[in-house]
Design a protein around this motif. Structure first.
Motif, PDB file in Angstrom:
ATOM      1  N   VAL A 239      23.629 -46.567   4.280  1.00 52.99           N
ATOM      2  CA  VAL A 239      23.519 -45.238   3.691  1.00 52.99           C
ATOM      3  C   VAL A 239      22.833 -44.268   4.651  1.00 52.99           C
ATOM      4  N   GLU A 240      22.064 -44.809   5.576  1.00 49.07           N
ATOM      5  CA  GLU A 240      21.370 -43.955   6.544  1.00 49.07           C
ATOM      6  C   GLU A 240      22.359 -43.339   7.523  1.00 49.07           C
ATOM      7  N   SER A 241      22.027 -42.160   7.994  1.00 49.55           N
ATOM      8  CA  SER A 241      22.804 -41.473   9.038  1.00 49.55           C
ATOM      9  C   SER A 241      24.284 -41.377   8.685  1.00 49.55           C
ATOM     10  N   SER A 242      24.559 -41.177   7.387  1.00 52.79           N
ATOM     11  CA  SER A 242      25.938 -41.033   6.901  1.00 52.79           C
ATOM     12  C   SER A 242      26.821 -42.217   7.310  1.00 52.79           C
ATOM     13  N   GLY A 243      26.201 -43.381   7.450  1.00 53.59           N
ATOM     14  CA  GLY A 243      26.965 -44.581   7.770  1.00 53.59           C
ATOM     15  C   GLY A 243      27.319 -44.740   9.229  1.00 53.59           C
ATOM     16  N   LYS A 244      26.808 -43.871  10.087  1.00 52.99           N
ATOM     17  CA  LYS A 244      27.107 -43.945  11.518  1.00 52.99           C
ATOM     18  C   LYS A 244      25.791 -44.010  12.305  1.00 52.99           C
ATOM     19  N   HIS A 307      15.478 -36.775   7.260  1.00 55.26           N
ATOM     20  CA  HIS A 307      16.763 -36.371   6.688  1.00 55.26           C
ATOM     21  C   HIS A 307      17.887 -37.329   7.087  1.00 55.26           C
ATOM     22  N   ARG A 308      17.853 -37.782   8.328  1.00 55.71           N
ATOM     23  CA  ARG A 308      18.963 -38.597   8.814  1.00 55.71           C
ATOM     24  C   ARG A 308      18.868 -40.053   8.368  1.00 55.71           C
ATOM     25  N   TYR A 309      17.636 -40.586   8.364  1.00 49.81           N
ATOM     26  CA  TYR A 309      17.492 -42.016   8.093  1.00 49.81           C
ATOM     27  C   TYR A 309      16.714 -42.322   6.812  1.00 49.81           C
ATOM     28  N   TYR A 356      16.476 -41.984  -0.617  1.00 46.65           N
ATOM     29  CA  TYR A 356      17.878 -41.897  -1.026  1.00 46.65           C
ATOM     30  C   TYR A 356      18.021 -42.417  -2.458  1.00 46.65           C
ATOM     31  N   ALA A 481      24.909 -35.993   1.965  1.00 47.63           N
ATOM     32  CA  ALA A 481      24.806 -37.310   2.576  1.00 47.63           C
ATOM     33  C   ALA A 481      23.423 -37.571   3.159  1.00 47.63           C
ATOM     34  N   SER A 482      22.632 -36.523   3.388  1.00 45.82           N
ATOM     35  CA  SER A 482      21.325 -36.682   4.013  1.00 45.82           C
ATOM     36  C   SER A 482      20.244 -36.892   2.971  1.00 45.82           C
TER      37      SER A 482
END
Length: 560
Positions: A239-244, A307-309, A356, A481-482
């Motif tokens: 779920v972190e970093s929009s899956g990437k 925000h990203r992770y 999240y 997503a963030s």
């Protein structure tokens, strides 16, 4: 791994001239009246010569204690030597970057600073950036009233301020409307400012930019600072970093332009910010003049990583360790340059953070823990457009619903009917905790409703906000997503407050306090006074010599 060394952050100290030499040098160029004033100011010079305002973007209230056993730098120093208020909150609802920064160093809520949300923060098309930076035009033109630096300079006209951040709003708002040295990262490898402050960058900023400190790390890997056994977090969380790119190591894009934009999401951005601030202290001779100077530094990498992770990620753990290290180098360098007995510091944050929803709520539904509002607003807009009202006349951000009531009335639309319909419809959405009409807020706040009180503190009276909508704890507005923040709930509002320096009594203070208390407390430590009513109180328990009088507050103003 390539990192910026301690020497890169450390600026060689320069031997300060004595006060008598400084006056003699100044006398060569100053008229007699100013010489006399300078001599008087020097004779009465404050013991504290430098106030360091530290804001860590998205630094939740538990982060100092959470990894305390692994801290050995600046956070460890503050925890040991500072007056640490562990139960501090932003007592306003829209817990975003712009409102938080404006509140921290002014002692006033967004309802009084006018900075109520990010979307109407520092954006200003009349104040373009210098040298073509890509971060957007900006100024404090929306900010109302004064900030801590104004009170300090009102007491001594020779006081100066330097404010540095990765973000424009993080640099601008800590010093209010003051025309001082304010710089932020232009997303192109350089620090910049806008025409609100100056026409050209000073030579020291140009020289700093010419060093190209960002270039050596553009091809470096972000790897954990400590051995794997030091981290309890699971690294593989899709779920972190929009899956990437959600697992260590992390690297920047190969394209240089994109890398210079994305570097703000890596811990190195804090190191660049600290180095820029120290360069300015040296170049501007902050803390060596006849007045009390201000250095405001806003560290933003924690916000980007969060925000990203997410706040519970291995990346956040590592970022906080690196922040501790960066602050340690920053303090060490500062105290080499300036006598620590003449420096006071305060650290806080512009907001907290929630995890999240998909990691908090069980199940497999991808929409769990989210409230979907866009279909409701889209339907309302279509109805208003059909009645002749422009679609842009309804706005929504972080639970604040703004409706341009005058335009609706011009079309003979019953505003109260529209608002009550929206109130009912929002109340039926999943994840909604409360939906209050703004006219209800004073009575609800007076009854002890904390959420209503925070909304009352969030909304200036001249904003056409009609509804204050709050999510249940741990819910997010969808889509998105963030990981994020912005609600009046405790995890978004909870931040640390730490004071350090000679006027303060080190220790842990568990009583409930608010971020509006920071500025009046520093003012009391300096012996200066706000020249307008503030919303905060002096935290006298943290002061070695608390003042006999309190500062004027909004509640103490005489009734008309």
């Amino acid at each position: 791994m390539h990192t910026i060394s301690a020497s890169a952050l450390r600026i060689a100290p320069r031997r300060a001239a004595s006060a008598s030499v400084a006056i003699a040098i100044a006398a060569l160029a100053l008229p007699g009246a100013i010489i006399a004033q300078t001599a008087r100011d020097t004779a009465n010079a404050p013991k504290i010569r430098l106030v360091v305002q530290i804001t860590v973007d998205q630094f939740r209230g538990d982060y100092i204690d959470r990894y305390a056993s692994q801290y050995a730098g600046g956070l460890a120093y503050l925890a040991k030597h500072g007056a640490f208020f562990t139960n501090a909150t932003h007592d306003h609802a829209v817990t975003e970057t712009a409102p938080g920064h404006a509140t921290l160093w002014s002692g006033r809520y967004p309802s009084h600073t006018g900075i109520a949300r990010n979307a109407a923060g520092v954006q200003d098309p009349q104040s373009p950036l210098l040298n073509g930076g890509r971060s957007g035009s900006a100024s404090p033109f929306r900010f109302r009233g004064s900030a801590l630096f104004d009170w300090i300079r009102s007491d001594n006209q020779w006081s100066k301020a330097l404010s540095v951040s990765r973000k424009d709003r993080g640099a601008i708002l800590p010093v209010g409307r003051a025309h001082q040295n304010v710089y932020w990262y232009g997303q192109d490898g350089n620090f910049t400012t806008s025409t609100y402050y100056r026409d050209t960058l000073p030579s020291w900023v140009q020289a700093f930019n010419a060093r190209n400190m960002t270039m050596p790390v553009l091809t470096a890997l972000w790897e954990p600072l400590l051995p794997a056994s030091a981290y309890t977090e699971v690294d593989s969380v899709p779920v972190e970093s929009s899956g990437k790119d959600f697992m260590f190591p992390h690297k920047l894009p190969a394209d240089t332009k994109k890398a210079l934009e994305d570097i703000v999401e890596l811990p190195w951005m804090d190191e660049f910010t600290a180095a820029m601030a120290l360069e300015g202290v040296n170049a501007m001779k902050l803390g060596l003049g006849v007045g009390t100077d201000v250095l405001a530094v806003s560290f933003s990498a924690t916000d980007a990583v969060g925000h990203r992770y997410g706040p519970d990620s291995k990346e956040m753990h590592d970022q906080l360790l690196r922040l501790d290290k960066t602050l340690g180098k920053f303090f060490d360098s500062l105290f080499v340059m300036r006598d620590s007995n003449t420096v006071i510091m305060a650290l806080s944050a512009d907001h907290g953070m929630q995890p999240y929803p998909s990691l908090h709520f069980p199940g497999a539904d991808p929409k769990r823990g989210t409230a979907t509002y866009r279909p409701l607003l889209d339907s309302t807009r279509r109805k208003l457009v059909a009645m002749g009202v422009e679609a842009a006349d309804i706005d929504f951000e972080s639970g604040m619903l703004v409706l341009e009531k005058t335009k609706l009335r011009d079309k003979r639309i019953n505003v109260d009917s529209v608002v009550r319909s929206l109130q009912s419809s929002f109340g039926e959405l999943d994840g909604i905790q409360s939906v209050y009409r703004t006219e209800e807020l004073p009575a609800l706040a007076a009854s002890g409703n904390v959420i209503a009180r925070r909304w009352l503190h969030a909304i200036p009276t001249d904003i056409d906000a009609v509804l204050a909508i709050s999510l249940k704890p741990y819910y997010y507005w969808a889509p998105g997503a963030s990981a994020t923040h912005g609600s009046p709930n405790q995890m978004d509002a909870w931040v640390p407050i730490v004071f350090a320096g000679a006027p303060f009594k080190a220790g842990r203070y568990p009583n409930e306090v608010h971020t509006v208390d920071i500025a009046p407390t520093i003012a009391a430590a300096l012996g200066v006074s706000p020249f307008e009513a503030v919303d905060g109180n002096i935290l006298t328990q943290a002061l070695r010599n608390p003042p006999a009088k309190t500062v004027p507050t909004e509640t103490s103003k005489p009734k008309k």
